[in-house]
Write an enzyme that holds these catalytic residues in place. Structure first.
Site, PDB file in Angstrom:
ATOM      1  N   ASN A   1      -0.625  12.967  -1.711  1.00  0.00           N
ATOM      2  CA  ASN A   1      -1.467  13.704  -2.658  1.00  0.00           C
ATOM      3  C   ASN A   1      -1.121  15.192  -2.630  1.00  0.00           C
ATOM      4  OD1 ASN A   1      -2.674  13.533  -0.086  1.00  0.00           O
ATOM      5  ND2 ASN A   1      -4.730  13.805  -0.879  1.00  0.00           N
TER       6      ASN A   1
ATOM      7  N   GLU B   1      -0.599   7.775  -4.804  1.00  0.00           N
ATOM      8  CA  GLU B   1      -0.089   6.580  -5.487  1.00  0.00           C
ATOM      9  C   GLU B   1       0.611   6.954  -6.788  1.00  0.00           C
ATOM     10  OE1 GLU B   1      -3.101   7.170  -4.244  1.00  0.00           O
ATOM     11  OE2 GLU B   1      -4.224   5.332  -3.882  1.00  0.00           O
TER      12      GLU B   1
ATOM     13  N   CYS C   1      -8.004   5.137  -6.325  1.00  0.00           N
ATOM     14  CA  CYS C   1      -9.006   5.524  -7.326  1.00  0.00           C
ATOM     15  C   CYS C   1      -8.765   4.749  -8.630  1.00  0.00           C
ATOM     16  CB  CYS C   1      -8.952   7.029  -7.572  1.00  0.00           C
ATOM     17  SG  CYS C   1      -7.605   7.551  -8.649  1.00  0.00           S
TER      18      CYS C   1
HETATM   19  N1  THU Z   1      -6.640  10.600  -3.258  1.00  0.00           N
HETATM   20  C1  THU Z   1      -5.435   9.955  -3.295  1.00  0.00           C
HETATM   21  O1  THU Z   1      -4.380  10.558  -3.074  1.00  0.00           O
HETATM   22  N2  THU Z   1      -5.436   8.627  -3.580  1.00  0.00           N
HETATM   23  C2  THU Z   1      -6.554   7.910  -3.855  1.00  0.00           C
HETATM   24  O2  THU Z   1      -6.447   6.758  -4.216  1.00  0.00           O
HETATM   25  C3  THU Z   1      -7.881   8.502  -3.692  1.00  0.00           C
HETATM   26  C4  THU Z   1      -7.910   9.964  -3.526  1.00  0.00           C
HETATM   27  C5  THU Z   1      -6.644  12.023  -2.931  1.00  0.00           C
HETATM   28  C6  THU Z   1      -7.042  12.943  -4.043  1.00  0.00           C
HETATM   29  C7  THU Z   1      -7.525  14.145  -3.280  1.00  0.00           C
HETATM   30  O3  THU Z   1      -6.414  14.955  -2.951  1.00  0.00           O
HETATM   31  C8  THU Z   1      -8.090  13.581  -1.990  1.00  0.00           C
HETATM   32  O4  THU Z   1      -7.561  12.265  -1.887  1.00  0.00           O
HETATM   33  C9  THU Z   1      -9.615  13.507  -1.945  1.00  0.00           C
HETATM   34  O5  THU Z   1     -10.106  12.899  -3.073  1.00  0.00           O
END
Ligand code: THU
Length: 135
Positions: free
Chosen positions: A42, A55, A88
């Site tokens: 992320n 993802e 998500c």
């Molecule tokens: N996040 C992801 O990278 N993948 C997910 O499926 C859920 C959330 C990240 C986004 C943000 O940087 C952090 O997790 C908190 O939401």
């Protein structure tokens, strides 16, 4: 590539995550049909909304490299080391664009030693995808 190997690559990506705001690193490793793996982490932003999940980074790296055929994705993340992070809704929708819901595997860390495996159909039941737009 085994599920463990794919998960190990996802966990390695936790170190690359750019998370100065949430402090919630996520790593992903996406396996193509021919075994090639694209990783992601992320990447957050001071304006918040430009943040992109691990993802989708993995998917967009792969798709921008011409890939269209995917077998599985491993995902790990959390504030306290290797932990569970469930994709998500937006990331599930991106998976639905490129993957067969019946066969695409989503491998989710439970903790450093354990993971669970779901199909995309289990994680996005009754999803809207490309097949809804074909005649
Ligand atoms: N996040 C992801 O990278 N993948 C997910 O499926 C859920 C959330 C990240 C986004 C943000 O940087 C952090 O997790 C908190 O939401």
């Amino acid at each position: 590539m085994t599920e463990q190997d794919l998960m190990r690559l996802a966990v390695e990506m936790l170190d690359k995550a750019y998370v100065p705001y949430s402090h919630f690193p996520v790593g992903a490793a996406l396996e193509c049909g021919d075994g090639t793996v694209y990783t992601g982490c992320n990447i957050e932003n001071a304006a918040y909304t430009p943040t992109v999940c691990a993802e989708r980074i993995a998917f967009f790296k792969a798709v921008s490299d011409g890939r269209r055929d995917f077998r599985a994705i491993a995902v790990a993340g959390g504030k306290d080391g290797v932990d569970a992070c469930t994709p998500c809704g937006v990331c599930r929708q991106v998976m639905a664009e490129f993957c067969d819901p019946e066969t695409f595997q989503i491998i989710l860390a439970v903790d450093a030693k354990h993971y669970d495996i779901y199909t995309l159909k289990e994680m996005l039941p009754k999803g809207f995808g490309p097949s809804n737009l074909t005649e």
